[in-house]
Design an enzyme around this catalytic site. Structure first.
Site, PDB file in Angstrom:
ATOM      1  N   TYR A  31     -31.404 -11.594  43.108  1.00 11.92           N
ATOM      2  CA  TYR A  31     -32.014 -12.276  44.259  1.00 11.92           C
ATOM      3  C   TYR A  31     -31.465 -13.703  44.369  1.00 11.92           C
ATOM      4  O   TYR A  31     -30.992 -14.125  45.436  1.00 11.92           O
ATOM      5  CB  TYR A  31     -33.528 -12.293  44.048  1.00 11.92           C
ATOM      6  CG  TYR A  31     -34.334 -12.999  45.119  1.00 11.92           C
ATOM      7  CD1 TYR A  31     -34.281 -12.597  46.452  1.00 11.92           C
ATOM      8  CD2 TYR A  31     -35.197 -14.053  44.787  1.00 11.92           C
ATOM      9  CE1 TYR A  31     -35.048 -13.233  47.423  1.00 11.92           C
ATOM     10  CE2 TYR A  31     -35.968 -14.682  45.741  1.00 11.92           C
ATOM     11  CZ  TYR A  31     -35.885 -14.272  47.062  1.00 11.92           C
ATOM     12  OH  TYR A  31     -36.654 -14.898  48.012  1.00 11.92           O
ATOM     13  N   GLY A  41     -36.159  -7.890  59.233  1.00 18.84           N
ATOM     14  CA  GLY A  41     -37.096  -7.773  58.100  1.00 18.84           C
ATOM     15  C   GLY A  41     -38.453  -8.360  58.450  1.00 18.84           C
ATOM     16  O   GLY A  41     -39.140  -8.934  57.608  1.00 18.84           O
ATOM     17  N   ASP A  71     -37.433  -4.212  61.927  1.00 19.68           N
ATOM     18  CA  ASP A  71     -37.506  -3.826  60.506  1.00 19.68           C
ATOM     19  C   ASP A  71     -37.073  -2.372  60.411  1.00 19.68           C
ATOM     20  O   ASP A  71     -36.814  -1.729  61.442  1.00 19.68           O
ATOM     21  CB  ASP A  71     -38.943  -4.006  59.962  1.00 19.68           C
ATOM     22  CG  ASP A  71     -38.953  -4.275  58.452  1.00 19.68           C
ATOM     23  OD1 ASP A  71     -38.473  -3.414  57.685  1.00 19.68           O
ATOM     24  OD2 ASP A  71     -39.422  -5.348  58.038  1.00 19.68           O
TER      25      ASP A  71
HETATM   26  N1  NAD Z   1     -42.480 -14.784  50.535  1.00 15.20           N
HETATM   27  C1  NAD Z   1     -42.019 -15.751  49.761  1.00 15.20           C
HETATM   28  O1  NAD Z   1     -42.700 -16.279  48.874  1.00 15.20           O
HETATM   29  C2  NAD Z   1     -40.612 -16.244  49.956  1.00 15.20           C
HETATM   30  C3  NAD Z   1     -40.176 -17.361  49.250  1.00 15.20           C
HETATM   31  C4  NAD Z   1     -38.864 -17.785  49.382  1.00 15.20           C
HETATM   32  C5  NAD Z   1     -38.023 -17.151  50.285  1.00 15.20           C
HETATM   33  N2  NAD Z   1     -38.479 -16.072  50.970  1.00 15.20           N
HETATM   34  C6  NAD Z   1     -37.541 -15.409  51.871  1.00 15.20           C
HETATM   35  O2  NAD Z   1     -38.112 -15.219  53.147  1.00 15.20           O
HETATM   36  C7  NAD Z   1     -37.689 -13.969  53.696  1.00 15.20           C
HETATM   37  C8  NAD Z   1     -38.905 -13.162  54.105  1.00 15.20           C
HETATM   38  O3  NAD Z   1     -39.684 -12.970  52.952  1.00 15.20           O
HETATM   39  P1  NAD Z   1     -40.908 -11.944  52.897  1.00 15.20           P
HETATM   40  O4  NAD Z   1     -41.802 -12.449  51.832  1.00 15.20           O
HETATM   41  O5  NAD Z   1     -41.434 -11.681  54.253  1.00 15.20           O
HETATM   42  O6  NAD Z   1     -40.159 -10.648  52.337  1.00 15.20           O
HETATM   43  P2  NAD Z   1     -40.760  -9.168  52.212  1.00 15.20           P
HETATM   44  O7  NAD Z   1     -40.179  -8.547  50.996  1.00 15.20           O
HETATM   45  O8  NAD Z   1     -42.226  -9.186  52.353  1.00 15.20           O
HETATM   46  O9  NAD Z   1     -40.143  -8.469  53.504  1.00 15.20           O
HETATM   47  C9  NAD Z   1     -38.772  -8.167  53.609  1.00 15.20           C
HETATM   48  C10 NAD Z   1     -38.593  -7.126  54.704  1.00 15.20           C
HETATM   49  O10 NAD Z   1     -37.212  -6.748  54.728  1.00 15.20           O
HETATM   50  C11 NAD Z   1     -37.172  -5.403  55.142  1.00 15.20           C
HETATM   51  N3  NAD Z   1     -35.897  -4.770  54.797  1.00 15.20           N
HETATM   52  C12 NAD Z   1     -35.488  -4.271  53.599  1.00 15.20           C
HETATM   53  N4  NAD Z   1     -34.274  -3.670  53.741  1.00 15.20           N
HETATM   54  C13 NAD Z   1     -33.916  -3.816  55.040  1.00 15.20           C
HETATM   55  C14 NAD Z   1     -32.789  -3.399  55.806  1.00 15.20           C
HETATM   56  N5  NAD Z   1     -31.779  -2.699  55.257  1.00 15.20           N
HETATM   57  N6  NAD Z   1     -32.757  -3.705  57.128  1.00 15.20           N
HETATM   58  C15 NAD Z   1     -33.763  -4.396  57.707  1.00 15.20           C
HETATM   59  N7  NAD Z   1     -34.863  -4.788  57.035  1.00 15.20           N
HETATM   60  C16 NAD Z   1     -34.938  -4.503  55.717  1.00 15.20           C
HETATM   61  C17 NAD Z   1     -38.342  -4.749  54.403  1.00 15.20           C
HETATM   62  O11 NAD Z   1     -38.727  -3.527  55.023  1.00 15.20           O
HETATM   63  C18 NAD Z   1     -39.403  -5.837  54.481  1.00 15.20           C
HETATM   64  O12 NAD Z   1     -40.299  -5.632  55.547  1.00 15.20           O
HETATM   65  C19 NAD Z   1     -36.818 -13.309  52.634  1.00 15.20           C
HETATM   66  O13 NAD Z   1     -35.473 -13.526  52.929  1.00 15.20           O
HETATM   67  C20 NAD Z   1     -37.189 -14.033  51.359  1.00 15.20           C
HETATM   68  O14 NAD Z   1     -36.134 -14.093  50.455  1.00 15.20           O
HETATM   69  C21 NAD Z   1     -39.739 -15.609  50.843  1.00 15.20           C
HETATM   70  C1  THR Z   2     -40.146 -17.497  45.456  1.00 16.55           C
HETATM   71  C2  THR Z   2     -39.762 -16.373  46.356  1.00 16.55           C
HETATM   72  O1  THR Z   2     -38.441 -16.332  46.648  1.00 16.55           O
HETATM   73  C3  THR Z   2     -40.441 -15.055  46.200  1.00 16.55           C
HETATM   74  N1  THR Z   2     -41.846 -15.192  46.453  1.00 16.55           N
HETATM   75  C4  THR Z   2     -40.252 -14.448  44.841  1.00 16.55           C
HETATM   76  O2  THR Z   2     -41.071 -14.713  43.985  1.00 16.55           O
HETATM   77  O3  THR Z   2     -39.312 -13.731  44.640  1.00 16.55           O
END
Ligand code: NAD
Ligand code: THR
Length: 374
Positions: A194, A61, A87
């Site tokens: 989620y 991802g 991805d």
């Molecule tokens: N961004 C935040 O604020 C935040 C906060 C807390 C936790 N997280 C965690 O960090 C991680 C990365 O977050 P992000 O913001 O980059 O997420 P994002 O939604 O921007 O990216 C997720 C990626 O997963 C890919 N994806 C979806 N289905 C898929 C599949 N079947 N196989 C492979 N890839 C697939 C999508 O194409 C996308 O590029 C996630 O696990 C998220 O839960 C993010």
């Molecule tokens: C907090 C975090 O997991 C993500 N940015 C969301 O809002 O879903």
């Protein structure tokens, strides 16, 4: 009966041992394996990896908000070719040309295993997920990606002795959790798919750690704010969008109420924390899932800070009921004292530095210069 008694004693021993580190007694999927830890002889905060002992990293991802930045950081430390982004989406040119990229759908177990084997992967960073708001809009897909996908990742990591990092989130807590502050260990009854999937990931990762010796590491991230990558459909996205709109039009419509307080972090802190916990010696980790935090603010406070630089900014509120209900069930402040104590976590960006950095990054002059250079 003696057999039952022996079995009972064995199971008790396994359940009671703090870190199993044992041989797997049954195979996770079809084949047997002996969990093998990646050696962690590196000293924390000052690790340098030689050509011979650097990890071989796969990021799933990787084209979302966080993956490209993490790959850049890891490639600097371990070498360009040792960090593979993957991805199911097509990478933009600059990402494709910046280092190894591979198609990988985490729902395809065989393909995932082939990638790990063929590329001699030793560390797996599992970023694929559907975030909170998009997850509520498509629960079956969120369940498949966030839960079934995680099962594939866990099995492959255990089978091949990988170090596995899976991020969790403030969203792994719910309305019955203490919200101000939220400690590492407390009631977790989230009300989004989620959040449910992330609690499941925390528990399954820890279970595989104790049961099979899997080197599972997990950080609960706050809402992450970044300038050069877009968020993927979460509840905290407003805190990124406000910067773009403030610069572009001087007007921002916020989808959360002005007093909605949430824990937040600048992306550089988040990615550094991830590298630090990945490199931490196993002995320093008294837990396998840690809260990390930097700051906590609400939309009104963020707007006030932005107005110190752009006094004309107008903010209106058009509340999205789904996102508001989610935010109202999440922590307002995050207690990350265990991360600070165990492996020396320390954030660098508070609200004023965050705002200055974001506006500096997105300023029209800088974006113009970047466009001309590319
Ligand atoms: N961004 C935040 O604020 C935040 C906060 C807390 C936790 N997280 C965690 O960090 C991680 C990365 O977050 P992000 O913001 O980059 O997420 P994002 O939604 O921007 O990216 C997720 C990626 O997963 C890919 N994806 C979806 N289905 C898929 C599949 N079947 N196989 C492979 N890839 C697939 C999508 O194409 C996308 O590029 C996630 O696990 C998220 O839960 C993010
Ligand atoms: C907090 C975090 O997991 C993500 N940015 C969301 O809002 O879903």
């Amino acid at each position: 009966m003696p057999v039952v008694r022996t079995l009972t004693r064995t199971v008790k021993r396994v359940l009671q041992s703090p870190v199993c580190g044992c041989q797997a007694v049954t195979s996770v999927r079809f084949i047997g394996f002996s969990p093998r830890q990646v050696t962690s002889d590196a000293s924390f905060h000052s690790v340098s990896f030689s050509e011979a002992d650097h990890p071989r990293v796969l990021i799933t991802g990787g084209l979302g908000q966080l993956g490209v930045g993490l790959a850049k950081l890891l490639r600097k430390r371990y070498g360009n070719n040792n960090v593979i982004l993957s991805d199911i989406r097509k990478p933009p040119d600059h990402v494709f040309h910046s280092g190894p990229f591979i198609y990988s759908d985490i729902l395809d177990y065989k393909n995932l295993r082939e990638i790990v084997v063929n590329n001699r992967i030793t560390w797996l960073i599992h970023y694929s997920a559907l975030l909170s708001a998009v997850g509520e809009a498509n629960v079956p897909l969120a369940r498949a990606v966030n839960i079934t996908g995680l099962h594939n990742i866990l099995d492959i990591a255990a089978e091949h002795g990988l170090r596995l990092f899976v991020p969790s989130t403030i969203g792994a807590f719910g309305p019955t959790s203490p919200r101000n502050p939220t400690p590492d260990l407390c009631i977790q009854r989230p009300r989004t798919i989620y959040g449910v999937s992330k609690v499941h990931a925390e528990l399954m990762g820890e279970y595989y750690h104790y049961r099979y010796g899997l080197d599972f590491r997990c950080l609960r991230y706050p809402g992450i704010i970044s300038a050069d990558s877009q968020p993927g459909g979460g509840t905290t996205d407003y805190a990124v969008q406000i910067f773009h709109d403030a610069i572009k039009s001087g007007r921002f419509v916020c989808n959360l109420k002005p007093d909605t307080r949430l824990p937040m972090m600048y992306i550089d802190d988040c990615l550094r924390a991830t590298v630090e916990v990945l490199e931490a010696p196993a002995e320093s980790l008294t837990m396998r899932t840690y809260n990390i935090n930097a700051m906590s603010f609400n939309p009104e406070e963020l707007a006030q800070e932005v107005r110190k630089h752009l006094p004309e900014l107008e903010v209106a509120y058009d509340v999205d009921a789904v996102r508001q209900a989610i935010a109202d069930s999440w922590p307002m402040n995050f207690d990350d004292s265990n991360a600070r104590k165990d492996w020396g976590w320390k954030h660098e960006y508070d609200l004023p530095e965050l705002v200055t950095t974001m506006l500096g990054y997105l300023s029209p002059q800088r974006l113009d210069a970047q466009a001309q250079a590319s």
